[in-house]
Write an enzyme that holds these catalytic residues in place. Sequence first.
Site, short mmCIF file in Angstrom:
data_model
loop_
_atom_site.label_atom_id
_atom_site.label_comp_id
_atom_site.label_asym_id
_atom_site.label_seq_id
_atom_site.Cartn_x
_atom_site.Cartn_y
_atom_site.Cartn_z
CB CYS A 116 -0.92 -0.01 1.23
SG CYS A 116 -2.10 1.36 1.26
CB CYS A 117 3.81 2.26 2.03
SG CYS A 117 3.12 2.51 3.68
CB CYS A 197 -2.31 6.68 5.87
SG CYS A 197 -1.45 7.19 4.37
CB CYS A 200 -1.35 2.82 8.83
SG CYS A 200 -1.89 1.63 7.57
CB CYS A 223 5.77 5.23 4.44
SG CYS A 223 6.87 6.56 3.92
#
Length: 239
Positions: A116-117, A197, A200, A223
């Site tokens: 995702c990062c 985010c 998280c 990240c």
Amino acid sequence: MPLKELAERRNILHRKSDAQTVLRHVLSDVQIGKMALVSSFGAESVVLLHMVAQIDKTTPVIFLDTEMLFPETLTYQREVAALLGLTDVRIIGPNRDAVLTEDVDGLLHQADTDACCDLRKTRPLAEALAEFDGWITGRKQFQGGKRADLPLFEKEGRKIKVNPLNKWSAQDLQDYMAKHDLPRHPLVAQGYPSVGCMPCTTRVSDHEDQRAGRWRNSEKTECGIHFDATNTAKEGQAA
């Protein structure tokens, strides 16, 4: 001059320089080249943003909108940029086609936070930085982990990375914000000393490290934007 040697020479040159002096030099250093400030507009970002604005309000500032940030961060970004008179804030985000292919339901972070990062931060930032020779970060040694030995200047790939606040303490930051009457990120008062985010980031209790709320209950601490091409944390780093 090889970038590693250039970074080493600048570390020697500025071993006793304050952050403002380092920034003034960096933003006009022909050997380093074209620079940008990468800012999360997070809990402590206003310090470095204010310093840069005092030197050159036209400095490119890159803000990563992952599309998963807190609404408070987006509002704070607009307010701080306007207050400081920054004229070249570049808001970037993940590639739309990539998001539709890799995270159409917005749940990738639940299965793979690194992926995702990479999708929402690492790749968009790499593209945004392509035109620059180096970039400025707000990382500090007191944040712990591999940042404990964070240098002022470092080589990363084909760019120079500069960390003007590397030796600042948490109190230094608070003192600077108070002295210049700078606005705080609204989430700090709600128990978020480090803001990332929304999915998280969690609140932090008084006895915890300020970054304990990032990727809680996992070994992840970064990240990925401060990782090398092999996705391995570089020595002396961790954002």
